[in-house]
Each structure stands twice: as C-alpha cells, then as structure tokens.
Design an enzyme around this catalytic site. Structure first.
Site, PDB file in Angstrom:
ATOM      1  N   SER A  29     -10.272   1.542   0.720  1.00  0.00           N
ATOM      2  CA  SER A  29     -10.438   1.945  -0.682  1.00  0.00           C
ATOM      3  C   SER A  29     -11.142   3.278  -0.888  1.00  0.00           C
ATOM      4  O   SER A  29     -11.258   3.729  -2.034  1.00  0.00           O
ATOM      5  CB  SER A  29     -11.177   0.853  -1.448  1.00  0.00           C
ATOM      6  OG  SER A  29     -10.338  -0.253  -1.658  1.00  0.00           O
ATOM      7  N   LYS A  68      -9.271   5.692  -3.059  1.00  0.00           N
ATOM      8  CA  LYS A  68      -9.339   5.794  -4.524  1.00  0.00           C
ATOM      9  C   LYS A  68     -10.062   7.046  -5.011  1.00  0.00           C
ATOM     10  O   LYS A  68      -9.931   7.414  -6.183  1.00  0.00           O
ATOM     11  CB  LYS A  68      -9.997   4.540  -5.095  1.00  0.00           C
ATOM     12  CG  LYS A  68      -9.183   3.260  -4.877  1.00  0.00           C
ATOM     13  CD  LYS A  68      -9.858   2.061  -5.517  1.00  0.00           C
ATOM     14  CE  LYS A  68      -9.029   0.789  -5.379  1.00  0.00           C
ATOM     15  NZ  LYS A  68      -9.165   0.168  -4.052  1.00  0.00           N
ATOM     16  N   SER A  90     -13.621  -1.554  -7.289  1.00  0.00           N
ATOM     17  CA  SER A  90     -12.540  -1.192  -6.368  1.00  0.00           C
ATOM     18  C   SER A  90     -11.263  -1.973  -6.637  1.00  0.00           C
ATOM     19  O   SER A  90     -10.698  -2.627  -5.762  1.00  0.00           O
ATOM     20  CB  SER A  90     -12.992  -1.399  -4.914  1.00  0.00           C
ATOM     21  OG  SER A  90     -12.242  -0.593  -4.037  1.00  0.00           O
TER      22      SER A  90
END
Length: 360
Positions: free
Chosen positions: A116, A119, A180
């Site tokens: 993640s 992102k 997340s």
C-alpha cells in the site's frame, strides 16, 4: 562496507499494523555511488556517470549528479557519518532536505513488492490532475457499485462506503491514505482516468518522469504483488509527495471520519506518535513484508525555529511472514532510525556552513 542486505519476498494481503542491525553509513566516496543509484534508478546494475571524476568528487568539488535535471547530492561527511541503526533486512534509504542522501541500503537492482505504499503515487497523480488548494475539499465524487461491493472484502483492506454515497475528493484521499482503503484507491483511479488500467499508465508515466527506473505499478492500491519498486525510487517520490500541500496535510492526520459512521478511521502509520514525524504511508502483505515511507522534521541545529525535513523509506521487513508481523517490523525499524536522527542530526546540521543546495 557492503550495502547489500537480504531482501525477502512472497502474496499480497491485508494492510494492517524485529530486530535491527547497526552499520556505519558509508563515507564520501560510497555516498557518491549511492547518489548515483538515486540518479540511475534501480532498474540496472550500472551507476550513473558522476561529475568531475566520479566518486571522489563532492558538492564542493565542482559538480553535482543529476536526475531529471535535479540535483542529487550525498550529504556532507559531518551529516552522513551518524552511525544510524539501519535495518538488517530488506531495503532502506534516507535523505535530508538541503543536506543530501544519508544512505541507501539493500540491493537496489532488485525491485520488491511495496503493497500500500503504492497509494502515495495514486494520491500524487490524482492531485496533479485535480489540485486542491489549502482549505479546498474539491469536487464531490459518487461512490460506484464496484467500490461498494469491494468494501466487504475479507482479503484486503477496505473502507465501508456505500453505492451512491457522495464524498469529496479530499475525504476520499483521507480514506484511501489513512486506513489504506484499496476499494477507494481504485474508485479514485476510475474517477480520474476512466478506468484503473488507464490510471496505472499515468502512474508509470509519473514514475518515469521522476526517474524511478526500478518501479512498475500494476494497480492503484498496491494489492497486486506485481507492483514493485526500490527504496531509492520511493525516496524520490517521498520528496515530491511532501511538496503537495493537500497530500502533506492528509498523511499527517491521525484519523478521519465517514458520514454516518461513529467510529473514526485511524491512520495505520503509528510512527506519527513519535515527535517530529509528519507522514507518510504504510504498506504490508505477505510477499511485500512491512513497508513504510516516512517524513520527519528535525531542528536545523541553529538554535532558532528552523526545521529540516528528512525523508525515509524502509521496504521488505519480515517478508514472507504475515502482514501484521511485517508492518510491526517496518514501524519498529523505522522508529529506530527516526529516534537516532532526532538525537544526532541537529548537531550535525549545525556544523554545516549553510552552503548546501536542496536535495532534489
């Protein structure tokens, strides 16, 4: 000393929340080589050509390494020789604004899954396409059926959004970055580019523009283990991300809320509990291990209110275990680096003559 440390890889999982080793940061000559890694990216084994004779040269010796037209400087020896507690596993990189690169550890020619942490690029691309000024919430975006259906997934990190719900761009960035939420990352990608596939092309174009030659994005969320990068590449992105006011403000938040939901959505980056930490983003999965991109403000050592921004990336911690164990290791090892930098860096910065240029 060798800058090669062990990298472990293995399957994408849920983004949730040991030992460290110590190694001396390489001195001037090796730091020029490390700066070369940041110039060349992590895609190949060769370093970029360095100015005025290469590794022996320094910022005061008549030249600067460049990436995409930007200066990439090794830190002066007074700053670089801090004996930081670098992780023994995976990859790590640290740089200081207006000082330079403190070190890059691990095999940067071997890109690894970043989960993640992906992102950060998703948010960066969205904000380049749809900038937000201070205080602006941006356009209202309608949650589609796909994002709503994905919100009940048991195999990945998501946020509880419902079809037809209308949320602002800023709110969706918060929901994507703090807890997340993979489903919100893909929703923003579709909103921005029409499809996740088209958005991923934009992500890779931005990576290329920033000189991130060891990076490949295959999705907007990081759920896919085929999204890979290096600590050196992600350090470049950390620098650019912290220049975006809306992104910088978002990653410093401890929590956010969703309309109709009493329980706040909390930031997975518990490193924010340490003094001076102002961001950025966690990422964890079985193949990626624990990953953390972080930003830290420290006093500039001049005795006044001046602060200096430090960028750090730790990847591949306890890969092949569980996302929880990996992220715990990434937070602990990053915390050791942060604590050491808060203690040692201001005094080293005070010894500088003020002539350093921005690391960029």
């Amino acid at each position: 000393m060798s800058v090669v440390t062990k990298v472990l890889t293995n399957r994408e999982g849920r983004d949730r929340r040991p030992g460290s080793g110590r190694g001396r940061v390489p001195r001037r000559g090796v730091l020029w080589a490390l700066a070369g890694v940041l110039v060349a990216g992590a895609g190949g084994g060769a370093l970029a050509a360095l100015p005025d004779g290469g590794p022996g040269a320094g910022p005061g010796a008549g030249g600067d390494a460049r990436a995409d037209g930007a200066l990439v400087l090794p830190a002066p020896e007074a700053v670089a020789d801090l004996d930081l507690p670098w992780p023994t596993d995976g990859q790590a990189a640290v740089a200081v604004a207006k000082a330079g690169v403190l070190g890059v550890k691990g095999p940067q020619q071997q890109p690894v899954p970043i989960a993640s942490v992906t992102k950060v690029m998703t948010a960066y691309v969205v904000l380049r396409d749809h900038p937000l000024k201070d205080g602006e919430d941006g356009p209202t975006i309608t949650v589609d059926a796909q994002a709503a259906a994905e919100s009940v997934s048991a195999s990945e990190s998501t946020a509880p959004v419902t079809e037809g719900q209308r949320l602002t761009q800023r709110k969706l960035l918060e929901v994507m970055l703090l807890p997340s939420a993979n489903n919100v990352a893909r929703l923003l990608a579709r909103w921005d580019a029409g499809s996740q596939e088209a958005f991923v092309k934009r992500m890779n174009a931005e990576a290329a523009r920033l000189g991130m030659t060891g990076t490949t994005y295959t999705g907007a969320s990081g759920f896919e283990a085929t999204t890979v990068s290096t600590a050196a590449d992600q350090l470049k992105l950390a620098r650019e991300a912290m220049k975006e006011p809306a992104l910088r403000a978002t990653v410093a938040l401890r929590s956010t809320t969703l309309p109709g939901r009493a329980e706040p959505l909390r930031n997975t980056n518990t490193l924010l509990d340490r003094p001076g930490v102002v961001g950025l983003k966690t990422g964890s999965s079985t193949p990626a291990g624990g990953n953390l991109m972080w930003a830290l403000e420290v006093p500039d050592g001049k005795g006044g209110p001046g602060r200096r921004l430090v960028y750090g990336v730790v990847l591949g911690q306890r890969a092949g275990t569980t996302p929880t164990e990996g992220l715990r290791a990434a937070l602990e090892n990053s915390g050791r680096l942060v604590d050491a930098l808060r203690q040692k860096l201001p005094g080293a910065l005070a010894a500088l003559d003020g002539g350093q240029r921005e690391w960029a």
